[in-house]
Design a protein around this motif. Structure first.
Motif, PDB file in Angstrom:
ATOM      1  N   SER A   8       0.845  -1.198   0.000  1.00  0.00           N
ATOM      2  CA  SER A   8       0.000   0.000   0.000  1.00  0.00           C
ATOM      3  C   SER A   8       0.870   1.234   0.000  1.00  0.00           C
ATOM      4  CB  SER A   8      -0.881  -0.019   1.225  1.00  0.00           C
ATOM      5  OG  SER A   8      -0.116  -0.344   2.342  1.00  0.00           O
ATOM      6  N   ASN A   9       0.434   2.192  -0.710  1.00  0.00           N
ATOM      7  CA  ASN A   9       1.228   3.417  -0.779  1.00  0.00           C
ATOM      8  C   ASN A   9       0.781   4.413   0.259  1.00  0.00           C
ATOM      9  OD1 ASN A   9       2.950   2.997  -3.049  1.00  0.00           O
ATOM     10  ND2 ASN A   9       1.067   2.935  -4.242  1.00  0.00           N
ATOM     11  N   LEU A  10       1.616   4.707   1.180  1.00  0.00           N
ATOM     12  CA  LEU A  10       1.271   5.748   2.128  1.00  0.00           C
ATOM     13  C   LEU A  10       1.672   7.081   1.526  1.00  0.00           C
ATOM     14  CD1 LEU A  10       2.124   4.558   5.674  1.00  0.00           C
ATOM     15  CD2 LEU A  10       0.254   3.989   4.179  1.00  0.00           C
TER      16      LEU A  10
ATOM     17  N   ILE B 164       1.184  -1.125   8.310  1.00  0.00           N
ATOM     18  CA  ILE B 164       1.783  -1.332   9.627  1.00  0.00           C
ATOM     19  C   ILE B 164       1.977  -2.811   9.921  1.00  0.00           C
ATOM     20  CG2 ILE B 164      -0.374  -1.348  10.912  1.00  0.00           C
ATOM     21  CD1 ILE B 164       1.301   0.702  12.787  1.00  0.00           C
ATOM     22  N   ALA B 294      -6.463   7.808  -1.176  1.00  0.00           N
ATOM     23  CA  ALA B 294      -5.745   6.591  -0.799  1.00  0.00           C
ATOM     24  C   ALA B 294      -6.645   5.631  -0.046  1.00  0.00           C
ATOM     25  CB  ALA B 294      -4.535   6.939   0.067  1.00  0.00           C
ATOM     26  N   GLY B 295      -6.738   4.417  -0.534  1.00  0.00           N
ATOM     27  CA  GLY B 295      -7.357   3.339   0.229  1.00  0.00           C
ATOM     28  C   GLY B 295      -8.855   3.431   0.400  1.00  0.00           C
ATOM     29  N   LEU B 314      -9.570  -6.570   6.785  1.00  0.00           N
ATOM     30  CA  LEU B 314      -8.170  -6.863   7.055  1.00  0.00           C
ATOM     31  C   LEU B 314      -7.390  -5.555   7.129  1.00  0.00           C
ATOM     32  CD1 LEU B 314      -7.671  -9.896   4.693  1.00  0.00           C
ATOM     33  CD2 LEU B 314      -8.064  -9.894   7.150  1.00  0.00           C
ATOM     34  N   LEU B 315      -6.159  -5.686   7.505  1.00  0.00           N
ATOM     35  CA  LEU B 315      -5.301  -4.503   7.495  1.00  0.00           C
ATOM     36  C   LEU B 315      -5.265  -3.944   6.088  1.00  0.00           C
ATOM     37  CD1 LEU B 315      -2.387  -5.884   9.603  1.00  0.00           C
ATOM     38  CD2 LEU B 315      -4.025  -4.150  10.263  1.00  0.00           C
ATOM     39  N   GLY B 316      -5.352  -2.633   5.991  1.00  0.00           N
ATOM     40  CA  GLY B 316      -5.287  -2.037   4.665  1.00  0.00           C
ATOM     41  C   GLY B 316      -6.614  -2.065   3.935  1.00  0.00           C
ATOM     42  N   ALA B 317      -7.668  -2.511   4.627  1.00  0.00           N
ATOM     43  CA  ALA B 317      -8.962  -2.549   3.964  1.00  0.00           C
ATOM     44  C   ALA B 317      -9.532  -1.146   3.817  1.00  0.00           C
ATOM     45  CB  ALA B 317      -9.929  -3.417   4.744  1.00  0.00           C
ATOM     46  N   GLY B 318      -8.998  -0.222   4.566  1.00  0.00           N
ATOM     47  CA  GLY B 318      -9.436   1.164   4.448  1.00  0.00           C
ATOM     48  C   GLY B 318     -10.336   1.613   5.577  1.00  0.00           C
ATOM     49  N   ARG B 319     -10.316   0.868   6.665  1.00  0.00           N
ATOM     50  CA  ARG B 319     -11.207   1.239   7.767  1.00  0.00           C
ATOM     51  C   ARG B 319     -10.792   2.565   8.387  1.00  0.00           C
ATOM     52  NH1 ARG B 319      -9.898  -3.941  10.951  1.00  0.00           N
ATOM     53  NH2 ARG B 319      -7.925  -3.216  10.109  1.00  0.00           N
ATOM     54  N   SER B 320      -9.503   2.666   8.647  1.00  0.00           N
ATOM     55  CA  SER B 320      -9.029   3.921   9.243  1.00  0.00           C
ATOM     56  C   SER B 320      -9.267   5.081   8.299  1.00  0.00           C
ATOM     57  CB  SER B 320      -7.539   3.829   9.543  1.00  0.00           C
ATOM     58  OG  SER B 320      -7.299   2.773  10.423  1.00  0.00           O
ATOM     59  N   GLU B 321      -9.179   4.811   7.025  1.00  0.00           N
ATOM     60  CA  GLU B 321      -9.382   5.881   6.046  1.00  0.00           C
ATOM     61  C   GLU B 321     -10.788   6.446   6.132  1.00  0.00           C
ATOM     62  OE1 GLU B 321      -5.983   5.346   5.834  1.00  0.00           O
ATOM     63  OE2 GLU B 321      -6.645   6.954   4.516  1.00  0.00           O
ATOM     64  N   ASP B 448     -11.000   3.797  16.737  1.00  0.00           N
ATOM     65  CA  ASP B 448     -10.158   2.968  15.875  1.00  0.00           C
ATOM     66  C   ASP B 448      -9.297   2.098  16.775  1.00  0.00           C
ATOM     67  OD1 ASP B 448      -8.887   1.869  13.753  1.00  0.00           O
ATOM     68  OD2 ASP B 448      -8.167   3.752  12.882  1.00  0.00           O
ATOM     69  N   GLU B 449      -9.576   0.837  16.790  1.00  0.00           N
ATOM     70  CA  GLU B 449      -8.873  -0.117  17.655  1.00  0.00           C
ATOM     71  C   GLU B 449      -8.802   0.385  19.097  1.00  0.00           C
ATOM     72  OE1 GLU B 449      -8.046  -2.834  16.275  1.00  0.00           O
ATOM     73  OE2 GLU B 449      -7.507  -2.485  14.182  1.00  0.00           O
TER      74      GLU B 449
HETATM   75  N1  LIG Z   1      -1.399   7.160   8.249  1.00  0.00           N
HETATM   76  C1  LIG Z   1      -1.826   7.039   6.987  1.00  0.00           C
HETATM   77  N2  LIG Z   1      -1.790   8.124   6.194  1.00  0.00           N
HETATM   78  C2  LIG Z   1      -2.198   8.031   4.932  1.00  0.00           C
HETATM   79  N3  LIG Z   1      -2.652   6.899   4.362  1.00  0.00           N
HETATM   80  C3  LIG Z   1      -2.702   5.791   5.084  1.00  0.00           C
HETATM   81  C4  LIG Z   1      -2.304   5.809   6.440  1.00  0.00           C
HETATM   82  N4  LIG Z   1      -2.483   4.574   6.920  1.00  0.00           N
HETATM   83  C5  LIG Z   1      -2.953   3.846   5.911  1.00  0.00           C
HETATM   84  N5  LIG Z   1      -3.093   4.548   4.801  1.00  0.00           N
HETATM   85  C6  LIG Z   1      -3.567   4.070   3.500  1.00  0.00           C
HETATM   86  O1  LIG Z   1      -4.911   3.743   3.580  1.00  0.00           O
HETATM   87  C7  LIG Z   1      -5.170   2.415   3.139  1.00  0.00           C
HETATM   88  C8  LIG Z   1      -5.912   1.709   4.179  1.00  0.00           C
HETATM   89  O2  LIG Z   1      -4.952   1.250   5.120  1.00  0.00           O
HETATM   90  P1  LIG Z   1      -5.192   1.170   6.671  1.00  0.00           P
HETATM   91  O3  LIG Z   1      -3.980   0.554   7.270  1.00  0.00           O
HETATM   92  O4  LIG Z   1      -5.585   2.466   7.178  1.00  0.00           O
HETATM   93  O5  LIG Z   1      -6.405   0.165   6.718  1.00  0.00           O
HETATM   94  P2  LIG Z   1      -7.321  -0.206   7.911  1.00  0.00           P
HETATM   95  O6  LIG Z   1      -8.399  -1.008   7.379  1.00  0.00           O
HETATM   96  O7  LIG Z   1      -7.682   0.997   8.676  1.00  0.00           O
HETATM   97  O8  LIG Z   1      -6.412  -1.108   8.745  1.00  0.00           O
HETATM   98  P3  LIG Z   1      -5.912  -0.921  10.263  1.00  0.00           P
HETATM   99  O9  LIG Z   1      -6.686   0.175  10.881  1.00  0.00           O
HETATM  100  O10 LIG Z   1      -6.140  -2.209  10.870  1.00  0.00           O
HETATM  101  O11 LIG Z   1      -4.461  -0.560  10.137  1.00  0.00           O
HETATM  102  C9  LIG Z   1      -3.840   1.764   2.881  1.00  0.00           C
HETATM  103  O12 LIG Z   1      -3.837   1.279   1.568  1.00  0.00           O
HETATM  104  C10 LIG Z   1      -2.829   2.846   3.076  1.00  0.00           C
HETATM  105  O13 LIG Z   1      -2.188   3.147   1.823  1.00  0.00           O
END
Ligand SMILES: Nc1ncnc2c1ncn2[C@@H]1O[C@H](COP(=O)(O)OP(=O)(O)OP(=O)(O)O)[C@@H](O)[C@H]1O
Ligand SMILES: Nc1ncnc2c1ncn2[C@@H]1O[C@H](COP(=O)(O)OP(=O)(O)OP(=O)(O)O)[C@@H](O)[C@H]1O
Ligand SMILES: [Mg+2]
Ligand SMILES: [Mg+2]
Lengths: 334, 521, 299, 334
Positions: A8-10, B164, B294-295, B314-321, B448-449
């Motif tokens: 994934s691209n941050l 992460i 992103a995401g 899953l991780l990277g699914a975009g939940r935090s986004e 978030d978590e």
């Molecule tokens: N701090 C960040 N800043 C910018 N983009 C991010 C950041 N963290 C993740 N992303 C991007 O957002 C997409 C979603 O990833 P993210 O890790 O947030 O998923 P998630 O479902 O929230 O997983 P988790 O919360 O378990 O880490 C990723 O593809 C990543 O490129």
């Protein structure tokens, strides 16, 4: 397992790409300015101007290189200007023994101040800004004390002044040769040696580096000693190229060096940096002075010293704002 | 129940050599450590044998991380003895411990984001040729190391460009690759999801088979049964018990951690996180076709008043986004609509979102959460301040009262409300951050978590608290990587995959299996 | 073997100023700019902002630009030598202005054409002689030095101190740097007056510091000119006014108006005349007797 | 269940006086200050005179005022190199206004405008710094370097570098006046210090400032308007520098764009640091900064009054900075 390998691209994380992008930026700016100047001023690209320009700016490039390493660790070295002065004074005092003696002595002066800086930073745990601010006062004071408040005579009988004034093959001034060697050394150090990797790691995350088992203090020692040594070398150039040890020279050089490093695209927060763009940054900033002098010589407008500083500040403003915009756009694009 | 004092402390001389008894690689005894006079460890003990996975459990602030840091030289111990391979040792820094064969994966992911994966793995022991770093060998080494974890990465890319979970795995890979005799893992799974956990466990088993001893800290008691051999329980800086895993039930562990009788706990019952079904059918907030840079590709859901809505993935699914986008943190929304009580909203700064009654407790407490120099009090009231102020001046009396109240309610373990938050244990920091939002009494709280790194006791309390607040009318959007937590606590769950909302689960449909299935599609 | 200067109507003239942070330097620059018009010069003006190294680089850029002649007020005696030698090597005649370079290495008539200027040591001597005459060789003196390490500070100190040392009735109680600046001069005087309340003479290396000293005296409730006699160097308008007001005793002129002299000397050189190694500037001494007469010309 | 820990909490001194007392005990800077006083009483002639106090008060006032602003800026995680230049700018603008023809016709209004406009310009310049830093995300050291270079240049251009001397007793009052015998500028400094310290302690702005300095991302997420806070902070720093510039001009009855505020940034930073500010941000000891300024002033006074030369004084200052900061860290760690 493909989920794990999913990449994934941050945004904002492709810092390496940034650094090279900024280096490109400096290179373009440099090209534009050189083109402009060579069209506008007759003698701008004359051998005389190029060589004297490079010889003079070698001193700044040297401390810029050292500063680049320091900044890559997330630190700063405010003492370099004073160390240049101190080294020039000490070196002038031993100049009669020739450059063979003076050169190591000058570097040794820098190594000593660098070691003190490093000691205060790593052992007394005082942040670099303060530690080197104190050294900035201390080294200047020492330079004045040793020189008795006067610029110090160098020996013109020994080969000492050859180092600053002579030319290799009667063509390239020795300071320029020295600078190029130092540049190559620094480049190798950063790109090819573990030391360089450790420098970047510490700047990227000092705590993590420590926990990962890096000997952070040893690397920091190396960095401040290197910065000091290059400042010391710069002091040798000053004494031998200008025929005197000068306790009052080098005021504000630390700021020029910092500006050169930053204009070269190195982040002050550390962890990233480029030796090449620092060199380009230093040349870019030095060119402004050169061009202002040429502009005044055209006779159309004559900038007073005051306008010159306004213009220099304005130039720096333009450079950093453009850089900031490039950085922000890049962030938005990714 | 074995008392810790009766643990047979290995001493090469008079220890009867049993045939199938594995050798003791590490022992710590009489360990004392104080911070500014406050004891963090009192007479702690630990015995670690070759080829065993040894868990350390305990409440937040019990001293687990401190014990580890004392062991590997990150902290200097005040008193006590450490024997490694039969020799008394004392390491000046993690570097020295690492050189001696004790390698550590720390609680917070601690790598260097700007640098490449290879550099992160090889840092400090780069392969060299003529004194220069041999990049070809370094990359190869990095690839090999990662291959053990089934990872195939572009090792030249900056580590920070990976998510992460991958970073965490790289950290683990690095530590494992060092040919260590002892590998210490402080909450290694806190940012891994189920699949990655499985990989980690496989590697742990491999290590174990090759005779490496593993010290394993975790709050996920269920995990322990899968991989651990021995359990040491810590409480208030003391090691109160050590037993083989077979001799302990989960209830025993909790009891030992809390210092209570197992029966009493069994009677008290689990905490009440379960849905009470009291949600209304009034849509409070809704998200339609959210798309960001992103995401975030296409996310839609409704949030009913007073419910707990889970976001799974899953991780990277975009939940935090999703959370960040709602809260106005990333200004890169491409399309989509958000409505609050029927009105379109688009917050361009968190302060707007807060004014509209939102709260967001982010997952990364070190980066986005704590303000390390400030005290617990100042951290706790940061969001609230404008409301307890008049003409821009803070009502300090009220502030203290509120802080005092929340420290008690959440059982935050701190010497005083004036203690800098950075000196609290990880879990207690998390509690302060939760309190930071709870104290503002928001309408919608995005978590978030929320229970990452929180001990079982506190976790239950926090979950119960969330449920109570929801019953009182708080609407919660909860992101969690623990499906169990979602199934137990959420009224409904939205499953995200690759930035799309792919399924909604509620009522009977809401099971761990269903979530897995949705994700696997 | 000096480079010669051909006779032309119009010359490209370089003037490499050292800094522009005090009235004296500003007046000097202005004098050159005015002269450029009257003397038919294309002036190439640079400013080294107080750095000897930059001044050398400035001279280099002038040489690169092909100036006919360079007027150089060297920031310091020694560090400017290379600039002088390089200009000579490139065939550009150099005139030193207001400060000289080290005689041991570069010589007037050989490496550079000549030195136009006053004698800083002499300025100190004149100030001391006036003081000795005025007080009959008695006095407790506070000395405000110029920027530590600069040659006017060193020379004005040497000239004055040596002269004063011949009179046992005179004693320099303290000597500290006031950086040639009014504010610092005031601060240093305030402090020294506290420690040496019995001081009755202040010798300042320039008028700005002397004015600062007057302010410090007034703030301390002393009457400048009466309780404490003030002696200084430069001859600025403010200083002449202070003399007229009776607050200051004397200021020895150190004229910044080099332009006309530069024009004249250069023409002589172009004509093939042999120039004396030191074209001396006659410094006047301003006291109550003549201050009013000259104040309108002062800068 | 954590009752024992809650009892601990009671040990934190609750009353103001008790807290003040414990602060004195733990404050290395205060110890250093008392030590300096003692040394002076022993060795410096005529030290115990009220006039000595006044001399020191007048001399320390401007540094203290600027150091307060510097402390705020450092607490926000930044640094401001431009303060000296802004002093020069404000100090230049005020006389231009009250010496103008307009002011000749209505002196009271002219004077009022002179003071307000001059300070406002400095404030705007500070805002400009803040804008570059918060909006363009330019590193503070570089962003403020721009005005450091060109701010003084602008002031010099305005006056063509010439001194503006004046005779305006009402304006000079802020530099030379006395209220109940106490120098006015000292009163201004004390009032500013107390009120700003109070604001930092009691107001939302203060808390937000510390939060932004401590962890900007976290603060932003908690709804803190970080950009606004930073801009305000740099503006306040500019305003304070402006006030200091006016005072310095008033004392000298002349504005000197070349000299006013020269090297002030170093003094102010040193004072703030000796006063206990953390360069990592998150702490804003305003009264500490005043104390720091007092210490540096007293060191200078001691050395000057005892005939120690400038060069040696520099070395002494360097040592004092290191020792003061080191002592503070040792005390802080216990
Ligand atoms: N701090 C960040 N800043 C910018 N983009 C991010 C950041 N963290 C993740 N992303 C991007 O957002 C997409 C979603 O990833 P993210 O890790 O947030 O998923 P998630 O479902 O929230 O997983 P988790 O919360 O378990 O880490 C990723 O593809 C990543 O490129
Ligand atoms: N650097 C420090 N300064 C002061 N106190 C500290 C420091 N580090 C830890 N402590 C204190 O020591 C105690 C033990 O902390 P530790 O981090 O070891 O807990 P833990 O068992 O790892 O908890 P968690 O499960 O929350 O990570 C806590 O009360 C904590 O506040
Ligand atoms: Mg922990
Ligand atoms: Mg996330």
């Amino acid at each position: 397992m493909n989920i794990l390998s999913m990449v994934s691209n941050l945004p904002g994380m492709k810092r390496k790409a940034h650094a090279s992008r900024q280096a490109e930026g400096v290179l373009i700016a440099l090209a534009v300015i050189i083109l402009f100047a060579s069209l506008r001023y007759d003698a701008f690209l004359s051998e005389y101007n190029i060589m004297t320009f490079l010889a003079y700016n070698s001193m700044f490039i040297l401390i810029g290189l050292g500063m680049c390493f320091v900044i890559m660790t997330g630190g700063i070295d405010l003492s370099v200007g004073s160390v240049v002065a101190l080294s020039s004074v000490v070196v002038a005092k031993v100049s009669e023994y020739g450059i063979e003696v003076a050169l190591p002595v000058g570097i040794l002066v820098g190594v000593t101040t660098g070691t003190i800086n490093a000691f205060v930073i790593t052992k007394l745990k005082i942040v670099p800004f303060i530690a080197t601010l104190a050294m900035m006062l201390g080294a200047r004071g020492m330079a004045l004390v040793i020189s008795g408040n006067q610029s110090v005579d160098v020996s013109w009988e020994s080969n000492f002044t050859q180092f600053g004034l002579g030319k290799m093959f009667g063509f390239i001034p020795w300071p320029v040769v020295t600078m190029l060697v130092a540049f190559a050394f620094c480049w190798l150090l950063l790109e090819k040696f573990a030391f360089g990797r450790h420098v970047l790691a510490i700047g990227g995350n000092e705590e993590a580096s420590k926990l990962m088992g890096l000997e952070v203090n040893r690397t920091l020692f190396g960095v401040y000693v290197l910065s000091g040594a290059l400042a010391g070398l710069s002091g040798v150039m000053l004494a031998s190229g200008f025929g005197a040890g000068q306790p009052l020279e080098g005021l504000g050089w630390e700021l020029s060096a910092i500006a050169a490093v930053v204009v070269g695209g190195t982040l002050l927060t550390g962890g990233l940096g480029s030796i090449t763009s620092t060199l380009l940054g230093a040349i870019l900033l030095g060119l402004i002075f050169n061009i202002l002098n040429f502009e005044n010589g055209l006779g159309t407008i004559s900038f007073s010293a005051y306008w010159q500083s306004v213009i220099r500040g304005g130039f720096l403003l333009v450079v950093v704002v453009i850089q900031a915009k490039m950085m922000n756009r890049k962030k938005a694009n990714s | 129940m074995t008392n810790v004092d009766s643990i047979d402390v290995p001493n090469a001389d008079h220890k009867p050599a049993q045939r199938n008894e594995p050798e003791v690689v590490l022992s710590m005894q009489g360990i004392h450590k104080r911070f500014a006079g406050v004891p963090a460890l009192t007479n702690a003990k630990l015995v670690l044998k070759a080829g065993e996975v040894h868990a350390i459990i305990g409440q937040n602030g019990a001293g687990k991380s401190t014990l580890i840091k004392v062991l590997n030289g990150a902290y200097k111990l005040d008193e006590g003895e450490i024997h490694f391979m039969g020799e008394a040792v004392s390491y000046a820094s993690p570097h020295h411990a690492q050189m001696a064969g004790i390698s550590t994966i720390f609680q917070e992911v601690n790598l260097i984001a700007y640098r490449s994966v290879t550099e992160n793995i090889c840092l400090g022991h780069e392969p060299k040729r003529f004194g220069m770093v041999d990049w070809r060998r370094a990359h190869a080494h990095a690839r090999e190391t990662l291959a053990r974890f089934g990872l195939e990465l572009d090792v030249g890319r900056p580590l920070g460009s990976f998510n992460i979970a991958i970073q965490q795995l790289v950290a683990i890979a690095r530590a494992v690759a060092l040919d260590a005799k002892v590998v210490i893992m402080d909450e290694p799974t806190s940012s891994l999801d189920e699949k990655e956990k499985a990989v980690l466990f496989r590697v742990i088993k491999e290590l174990k088979a090759s005779g490496v001893a593993i010290l394993y800290v975790s709050h996920h008691l269920d995990e322990l049964f899968q991989i651990c051999d021995q359990i040491t329980v810590m409480r208030d800086g003391k090691t109160v018990e050590q037993r083989p895993i077979g001799a302990m039930s989960k209830l025993d562990m909790v009891a030992a951690m809390l210092g209570k009788d197992p029966e009493e706990i069994a009677k008290g019952g689990a905490t009440n996180f379960a849905s009470t079904g009291q949600t209304s059918d009034e849509v409070l907030f809704s998200v339609k076709n959210l798309k960001g840079a992103a995401g975030l590709n296409d996310v839609s859901f409704d949030l009913y008043k007073s419910e707990i809505l889970g976001l799974a993935g899953l991780l990277g699914a975009g939940r935090s986004e999703v959370a960040r986008a709602i809260f106005g943190l990333d200004h890169d929304l491409k399309s989509g609509k958000m409505t609050l009580s029927g009105q379109g909203v688009d917050f361009n700064h968190p302060s707007r979102a807060i004014a509209a009654g939102f709260g967001f407790c982010s997952e990364d407490r070190k980066e986005d959460g704590i303000i390390p120099q400030l005290s617990v009090r100042e951290n706790l009231t940061l969001v609230l301040l404008p409301r307890i102020a008049k003409y821009g001046l803070i009502d300090e009396e009220k502030e203290r009262q509120l802080v005092d109240d929340f420290i008690r309610r959440l059982g935050i373990k701190t010497a005083s409300m004036e203690q800098p938050i950075s000196q609290l244990s990880g879990g207690n920091q998390q509690k302060v951050l939760l309190a930071r939002w709870l104290v503002t009494n928001p309408n919608v709280l995005i978590l978030d978590e929320p229970t990452r790194g929180i001990d079982v006791g506190a976790k239950g309390e926090i979950q119960a608290l969330i449920r109570r607040l929801a019953d009182d009318g708080l609407t919660v959007l909860m992101i969690s990587s623990e499906f169990e937590e979602l199934v137990e606590g959420a009224d409904r769950v939205i499953v995200l995959q690759d930035g799309h909302s792919i399924q909604e689960l509620a009522n009977e449909q809401l099971t761990e299996n269903a979530i897995m299935k949705a994700i696997a599609q | 073997d000096l480079p010669t200067l051909e006779k032309k109507d119009r010359y490209k003239v370089g003037f490499a100023q050292t800094e522009s942070n005090n009235p004296w330097r500003i007046a000097e620059t202005k004098s050159f700019k005015d002269t450029a018009k009257s003397c038919n010069w294309d002036l190439v003006y640079t400013d080294a902002a107080g750095s000897a190294a930059k001044q050398v680089s400035d001279v280099d850029s002038m040489i690169a630009q092909g100036v006919d002649v360079i007027f150089l007020p060297p920031r310091e005696e020694r560090p400017l030598l290379p600039a002088v030698l390089r200009a000579k090597a490139q065939g550009v005649p150099v005139f030193l202005v207001d400060r000289s370079v080290d005689e041991k290495v570069a010589k007037a008539g050989r490496d550079y054409v000549t030195f136009l200027g006053s004698n800083f040591i002499e300025q100190g001597q004149i100030a001391a002689q006036w003081l000795i005459e005025k007080t009959g060789g008695k006095g407790l003196i506070l000395e405000l030095e110029g920027t530590t390490g600069s040659s006017p500070a060193n020379d004005r100190r040497k000239g004055f101190d040596d002269e004063v040392a011949k009179h046992p009735g005179m004693k320099i109680l303290a000597s500290q740097s006031g950086d040639f600046a009014r504010d610092k001069g005031r601060k240093v005087t305030e402090t020294l007056l506290q420690t040496y309340p019995n001081a009755n003479v202040i010798y300042a290396h320039n008028d700005e510091m002397a004015i600062g000293a007057i302010q410090a005296l007034e703030a301390a409730g002393k009457v400048p000119g009466k309780d404490v006699l003030i002696v200084s160097v430069d001859g600025t308008r403010d200083a002449l006014q202070a003399i007229i007001d009776g607050k200051m005793g004397v200021t020895v002129e150190s004229s910044p108006f080099f332009g006309p002299l530069a024009c004249k000397t250069m023409k002589r050189y172009a004509n093939g005349e042999k120039i004396e190694p030191w074209v001396r500037v006659k410094d006047r001494v301003f006291t109550i007797d003549n201050a009013a007469k000259y104040i309108d010309d002062a800068y | 269940m954590n009752t024992s820990i809650f009892e601990e909490q009671r040990k934190v001194p609750r009353t103001l006086s008790a807290r003040a007392l414990s602060q004195v005990k733990n404050n290395g800077a205060l110890w250093a200050f008392f030590l300096l006083l003692l040394i002076n009483i022993l060795i410096t002639p005529n030290f115990l005179q009220i006039q000595t106090l006044y001399v020191n008060l007048t001399q320390v006032a401007t540094v203290a005022i600027v150091a307060i602003g510097m402390t705020l800026v450092i607490a926000s995680g930044g640094i401001d190199l431009s303060v000296g230049a802004l002093m020069a700018l404000a100090g230049t603008i005020a006389p231009m206004i009250f010496l103008s023809d307009f002011a000749a016709s209505s002196p009271a209004l002219g004077l009022f405008l002179a003071i307000v406009v001059a300070i406002a310009v400095a404030g705007l310049a500070g805002l400009f710094n803040g804008y570059l830093i918060s909006v363009y995300k330019i590193q503070p050291i570089i962003a403020t370097l721009i005005l450091f270079i060109s701010g003084r240049g602008i002031a010099q251009v305005l006056t063509n570098g010439e001194l503006q001397t004046f005779d305006n007793p009402s304006f000079e009052f802020i530099g030379t006046g006395r209220i109940f015998g106490v120098p006015v500028q000292a009163i201004i400094a004390i009032v500013l210090a107390l009120s700003i310290a109070w604001v930092i302690k009691r107001s939302i702005y203060g808390r937000f400032l510390l939060a932004v300095g401590g962890n900007e991302k976290a603060a932003e997420l908690a709804g803190v308007p970080a950009k606004k806070i930073k801009m305000i902070t740099y503006m306040v720093c500019g305003l304070l520098a402006g006030i200091a510039g006016l005072i310095s001009t008033a004392i000298n009855s002349a504005s000197d764009a070349n000299q006013t505020g020269q090297l002030m940034e170093l003094d102010a930073i040193s004072a703030a640091i000796v006063g206990g500010v953390l360069l990592t941000g998150g702490k804003a000891p305003i009264l500490g900064a005043v104390l720091g300024a007092a210490i540096i002033q007293l060191v200078g006074y001691t050395l000057l009054a005892n005939g120690v030369h400038d060069a040696v004084a520099m070395v002494a200052k360097a040592v004092i900075i290191i020792v003061a900061v080191y002592l503070q860290q040792v005390k802080g760690a216990k």
